[in-house]
Write a protein that holds these residues in place. Structure first.
Motif, PDB file in Angstrom:
ATOM      1  N   SER A 423       2.081   1.779   6.321  1.00  0.00           N
ATOM      2  CA  SER A 423       1.428   0.769   5.487  1.00  0.00           C
ATOM      3  C   SER A 423       2.293  -0.477   5.551  1.00  0.00           C
ATOM      4  CB  SER A 423       1.292   1.265   4.039  1.00  0.00           C
ATOM      5  OG  SER A 423       2.578   1.513   3.480  1.00  0.00           O
ATOM      6  N   HIS A 427       1.082  -2.978   0.573  1.00  0.00           N
ATOM      7  CA  HIS A 427       0.473  -1.697   0.187  1.00  0.00           C
ATOM      8  C   HIS A 427       1.376  -0.968  -0.806  1.00  0.00           C
ATOM      9  CE1 HIS A 427      -2.058  -2.213   3.840  1.00  0.00           C
ATOM     10  NE2 HIS A 427      -2.905  -1.381   3.228  1.00  0.00           N
ATOM     11  N   ASP A 452      -4.191  -0.200   6.409  1.00  0.00           N
ATOM     12  CA  ASP A 452      -3.238   0.812   6.876  1.00  0.00           C
ATOM     13  C   ASP A 452      -3.919   1.697   7.922  1.00  0.00           C
ATOM     14  OD1 ASP A 452      -3.772   3.801   5.583  1.00  0.00           O
ATOM     15  OD2 ASP A 452      -4.733   2.173   4.489  1.00  0.00           O
TER      16      ASP A 452
END
Length: 481
Positions: A423, A427, A452
Motif C-alpha cells: 500500500s 493507505h 493498492d
C-alpha cells in the motif's frame, strides 16, 4: 536446532507426507535431513524406519512423540470453528446470530446493524433459543430456560456451534441487554469461563474473554459491557494468560497506550501460572505466560507505548527478553524502540538496564524515525543514498507508526510519499484514522487516487471499509475541493 512452528490448521496427512519425505531424504544422504535426525531423534538407529521419521517430525515441532502430535491435531480439529465462512441461513434465529456476532473475517461496518433490524422486525427473536437469549442478554428468559434444563448452559449450537457464553461475549448489538445477569446465570449453571474456539484452526484460542475485550486487525469494538464482563469471567476462573486478547489489543490491533486491559489481567495473574486449560490442550503451540509478557514488552517498544512499557517492567517483564513473533525480527525491546523512533520508550528501557549497539544504517534509520534532522545530517550523504536504494519503505513505516514529523523529514530527504508496496503511506494513515499524518502526506504531494495491489482500493476505500470516519471525511473533502 530450534523447535519449528507447527503450520496453522495442521493436517495429519500433510505431516505423514512430511515424515515420508524426511525418510527419503535421509536415505539419500541429504545433509539437512541427517541433521534433523541427529538433533531430534533421542536414539537414532543405524537404519531409519518410517516410525523414526515420524518421531523426528513430532519432536521438531515440540511434541514428545508421534501419538502426542496426532492427539494435538485431533484437539485442533475438535475446537476449530470458522464463523467467517458460515453462509447466510434460512432460519431467522440462526441468521440473526450470524449477523449479531463478531466473526473476525466478515466484520464489515453495519453488519451487526442488520441483526438489529431483524430484532426490530421480529421481537420474538431474543427468546427463540438459549443462544439468542445469550446474544441479546435476555436474562429473564434465560433463567427460566436454565431452570428447566441446566445443561443448556454448556450446549453447543447456533450457526457457529458455539456455547451460549460465546454468543453473549461476541454479540455487538445496539439494543442494550442484561448481559451481566445473563452471564452470571450461565456461569452459575455450569458454563465454562474458559470456553473458546480455534479460529480456522489457528492455535491461539478465541475465548469468551477475547470476545469481551474485542480489538484485532479489524479494530473490532469491545463488548458494550466489556470491562465488567471481563472481570466477571476472571472472577469465575477465566485464565488471564489470554494470548488472543493480548494480540488483539496489542500487536494485531490499534495498540493505543491504554493499559486498562493489562492492569485487569495482571490483577488476576497475567504472566503467572501454567497457562490454564488451553495451554494444557495445546501444549507447545501456545506461548508460556512468561513469553506473553516478553511479547507485550516487545509490542510496547515496537508501537511506541511508554505507559505499557512502564507497567510491564514493573510487573516483571524481562527488559531484554525477545518477543516470539516474526514482527519483532529477533530484536530486543530497546532495539525496537530505537529503530522506530520511540524515544520515551527507549529512555524507559535504558533506565531499566537495556543497552544496544546499532550499526551505521540502523543508527541512521533511528535518527530518521525520531525526526532528528541534525543527527541525520551528521551521517553525510552515503547512508542516505543506501537507505533510498535499500529501504524506500521507510516512509511507509513512519506513516504506519503515526509519525508525521518523520514523514516530513523523510520526504525532504527524497523518499517517495507515494511509495507503493502492499500500500502507500496514505493507505496506512487512512487505516489508522490518523488525520494528522494524512494531511502531512497530502501537503507533501501524496496521490489519494492510487490503489493498492491486493484490494484495488484507494486510501478512501480503506478508510470507508474500516469505518475510519475522520480520515474518510477528510479524503472526501479533497475531491470536493
Amino acid at each position: 536446532m530450534p523447535i519449528h512452528r507447527l503450520p496453522d490448521n495442521p493436517s495429519i496427512e500433510r505431516l505423514r507426507k512430511q515424515a515420508k519425505t524426511l525418510l527419503r531424504y535421509v536415505r539419500a544422504g541429504v545433509p539437512e535431513a541427517l541433521g534433523l535426525v541427529t538433533e531430534f531423534h533421542p536414539r537414532a538407529p543405524e537404519t531409519l524406519k518410517l516410525s523414526d521419521a515420524q518421531l523426528v517430525t513430532a519432536r521438531m515441532y515440540g511434541f514428545a512423540s508421534w501419538p502426542r502430535l496426532k492427539e494435538h491435531i485431533a484437539t485442533v480439529e475438535r475446537y476449530s470453528r470458522s464463523p467467517h465462512r458460515v453462509a447466510p441461513r434460512e432460519e431467522l434465529p440462526e441468521e440473526f446470530l450470524r449477523l449479531a456476532c463478531l466473526t473476525y473475517g466478515t466484520d464489515y461496518p453495519g453488519r451487526t446493524g442488520e441483526a438489529d433490524l431483524l430484532l426490530a422486525r421480529h421481537p420474538w427473536l431474543p427468546t427463540a433459543n438459549v443462544f439468542t437469549m445469550a446474544a441479546t442478554g435476555a436474562a429473564d428468559a434465560l433463567a427460566d430456560a436454565l431452570v428447566e434444563n441446566p445443561g443448556l448452559a454448556r450446549a453447543q449450537g447456533g450457526p457457529f456451534e458455539w456455547e451460549p457464553l460465546l454468543y453473549l461475549a461476541y454479540a455487538r448489538l445496539d439494543t442494550p441487554g442484561s448481559y451481566l445477569p445473563a452471564a452470571r446465570l450461565l456461569l452459575k449453571h455450569g458454563a465454562d469461563p474458559n470456553a473458546g474456539f480455534l479460529w480456522d484452526g489457528l492455535t491461539s484460542p478465541f475465548t469468551v474473554l477475547t470476545g469481551a475485550f474485542g480489538g484485532g486487525e479489524g479494530h473490532q469494538p469491545p463488548h458494550p459491557q466489556g470491562p465488567a464482563l471481563a472481570r466477571l469471567l476472571l472472577e469465575a476462573g477465566a485464565d488471564p494468560n489470554d494470548s488472543q486478547t493480548l494480540y488483539n489489543l496489542g500487536l494485531g490491533g490499534s495498540c493505543s497506550d491504554d493499559t486498562a486491559h493489562l492492569q485487569l489481567l495482571m490483577e488476576f495473574g497475567l504472566g503467572l501460572g501454567d497457562g490454564g486449560p488451553w495451554h494444557a490442550r495445546l501444549g507447545p503451540t501456545l506461548q508460556s505466560p512468561r513469553q506473553l509478557l516478553r511479547d507485550e514488552l516487545a509490542t510496547a517498544a515496537l508501537r511506541g507505548c511508554p505507559r505499557r512499557a512502564r507497567l510491564l517492567l514493573a510487573h516483571g517483564a524481562e527488559v531484554n527478553g525477545l518477543g516470539g513473533h516474526p514482527a519483532y525480527g529477533g530484536r530486543t525491546p530497546y532495539e525496537l524502540a530505537l529503530l522506530n523512533g520511540h524515544t520515551e520508550v527507549a529512555e524507559t528501557l535504558a533506565a531499566a538496564g537495556a543497552s544496544a549497539v546499532l550499526d551505521e544504517m540502523e543508527a541512521f534509520t533511528a535518527a530518521c524515525m525520531r525526526a532528528d534532522p541534525d543527527a541525520v545530517a551528521g551521517f553525510g550523504p552515503e547512508p542516505l543514498a543506501r537507505a533510498l536504494a535499500r529501504s524506500p519503505e521507510l516512509i511507509s513505516s513512519a506513516a504506519e507508526q503515526r509519525k508525521p514529523a518523520a514523514v516530513r523529514l523523510l520526504a525532504g530527504l527524497g523518499f517517495d510519499v507515494n511509495h507503493l508496496h502492499r500500500s502507500t503511506p496514505l493507505h496506512a494513515a487512512a487505516w489508522n484514522d490518523d488525520i494528522e499524518t494524512a494531511r502531512t502526506l497530502i501537503e507533501l504531494g501524496a496521490d489519494p487516487t492510487i490503489k493498492d495491489p491486493a484490494y484495488d482500493s484507494t486510501p478512501l476505500g480503506w478508510a470507508e471499509h474500516g469505518g475510519k470516519q475522520r480520515v474518510a471525511d477528510y479524503l472526501r473533502s479533497l475531491g470536493r475541493e
